[in-house]
Write an enzyme that holds these catalytic residues in place. Structure first.
Site, PDB file in Angstrom:
ATOM      1  N   SER A   7       0.837  -1.198   0.000  1.00 19.59           N
ATOM      2  CA  SER A   7       0.000   0.000   0.000  1.00 19.59           C
ATOM      3  C   SER A   7       0.872   1.249   0.000  1.00 19.59           C
ATOM      4  CB  SER A   7      -0.904   0.013   1.232  1.00 19.59           C
ATOM      5  OG  SER A   7      -1.566   1.260   1.334  1.00 19.59           O
ATOM      6  N   HIS A  32      -0.529  -1.357  -4.152  1.00 24.28           N
ATOM      7  CA  HIS A  32      -1.929  -1.285  -3.730  1.00 24.28           C
ATOM      8  C   HIS A  32      -2.353   0.179  -3.676  1.00 24.28           C
ATOM      9  CE1 HIS A  32      -5.502  -3.107  -1.924  1.00 24.28           C
ATOM     10  NE2 HIS A  32      -5.553  -2.045  -1.122  1.00 24.28           N
ATOM     11  N   ASP A  34      -5.068   2.746  -2.670  1.00 28.32           N
ATOM     12  CA  ASP A  34      -6.232   2.937  -1.797  1.00 28.32           C
ATOM     13  C   ASP A  34      -6.990   4.207  -2.201  1.00 28.32           C
ATOM     14  OD1 ASP A  34      -6.123   0.790   0.260  1.00 28.32           O
ATOM     15  OD2 ASP A  34      -4.145   1.629   0.640  1.00 28.32           O
ATOM     16  N   HIS A  67      -7.968  -0.427  -5.224  1.00 27.91           N
ATOM     17  CA  HIS A  67      -9.028  -0.708  -4.243  1.00 27.91           C
ATOM     18  C   HIS A  67      -9.906   0.531  -4.121  1.00 27.91           C
ATOM     19  CE1 HIS A  67     -10.044  -1.578   0.277  1.00 27.91           C
ATOM     20  NE2 HIS A  67     -11.101  -1.683  -0.501  1.00 27.91           N
ATOM     21  N   GLY A 149      -2.485   1.880   9.426  1.00 26.89           N
ATOM     22  CA  GLY A 149      -1.886   1.710  10.740  1.00 26.89           C
ATOM     23  C   GLY A 149      -2.795   1.142  11.809  1.00 26.89           C
ATOM     24  N   ASP A 179      -6.544  -7.044   3.840  1.00 24.95           N
ATOM     25  CA  ASP A 179      -6.054  -5.675   3.978  1.00 24.95           C
ATOM     26  C   ASP A 179      -6.419  -5.148   5.357  1.00 24.95           C
ATOM     27  OD1 ASP A 179      -5.326  -3.039   3.718  1.00 24.95           O
ATOM     28  OD2 ASP A 179      -6.618  -2.605   2.011  1.00 24.95           O
ATOM     29  N   GLY A 180      -5.389  -4.767   6.123  1.00 32.12           N
ATOM     30  CA  GLY A 180      -5.633  -4.140   7.413  1.00 32.12           C
ATOM     31  C   GLY A 180      -4.865  -4.791   8.552  1.00 32.12           C
ATOM     32  N   GLY A 181      -3.901  -4.072   9.088  1.00 34.20           N
ATOM     33  CA  GLY A 181      -3.161  -4.576  10.243  1.00 34.20           C
ATOM     34  C   GLY A 181      -2.227  -5.727   9.937  1.00 34.20           C
TER      35      GLY A 181
END
Length: 219
Positions: A7, A32, A34, A67, A149, A179-181
């Site tokens: 990302s 990626h 966003d 995305h 984050g 996606d995420g963490g």
């Protein structure tokens, strides 16, 4: 094999060239992108991400993984398809009905891109099962979309597992992207649950050596 989609959400202005070249050298599989409109999610990154993605397209052969976290999915597909991304992913929650989901799937295919559908943490993944034969990728959000984050929500591991079991049972060829963490602590759990594309931003960009962490995420 597990792939990594880096990302670029938190790449600083003025450091684009250095960062993008370093990520390519570190063998990221995708960039990626966003895309947020300030409506579907609070943050607005639309113009910045279009600029960054356009720049990447000029300097790199690494595929773009777009995305869309937007209300006006149709316009965003039209605009970002001009950059010839590998994949365009839109949110199930941004669609008013099943017909609209099919419409966006067909639009993306007409632009010769792979199709992804994303679901937020509170959305049951079973709601998109009927569309799986027509798409290439499911993007499971393991945090609330809109900012980088964040910490991965543990409940999402079960969602990934259920999706993987269904895909395997139906003998479908679909990537599960998460996606995420995502970091070195959470990646093994996510991969074990069945994901094969990991989106990471903060974890990679804060590292001293991008290649070391990308290799570890893939491993």
């Amino acid at each position: 094999m597990v792939e990594v989609s880096s990302s670029i959400l938190s790449v600083n202005r003025g450091e684009e060239s250095k960062t993008f070249f370093a990520l390519e050298k570190a063998k990221t599989d995708y960039f990626h992108i966003d895309v947020m409109d300030g409506k579907f999610v609070k943050r607005n990154t639309y113009t910045k991400m279009f600029e960054y993605a356009s720049y990447i397209k000029r300097i790199s052969n690494v595929p773009l993984d777009v995305h869309l976290m937007v209300e006006n999915v149709e316009n965003a597909i039209d605009e970002f398809s001009a950059l010839e991304p590998n994949t365009i992913t839109f949110h199930y929650e941004a669609c008013k009905d099943k017909d609209e989901v099919i419409k966006f799937i067909n639009m993306i295919k007409e632009y010769h891109c792979k199709v992804g559908i994303s679901v937020k943490p509170e959305t049951d993944v079973e709601k998109i099962y009927e569309f799986l034969p027509f798409i290439h990728n499911v993007l499971i959000m393991t945090v609330e979309p809109g900012k980088g984050g964040q910490t991965l929500l543990p409940d999402m591991l079960e969602k990934i597992k259920r999706l993987r079991e269904y895909i395997d049972k139906e003998d479908l060829e679909i990537d599960i992207e998460v996606d995420g963490g995502i970091n070195l602590k959470t990646a093994p759990e996510v991969k074990k649950a069945g994901a094969n594309i990991l989106v990471a931003g903060t974890a990679i960009l804060m590292a001293k050596d991008y290649k070391v962490i990308i290799d570890e995420l893939k491993g």
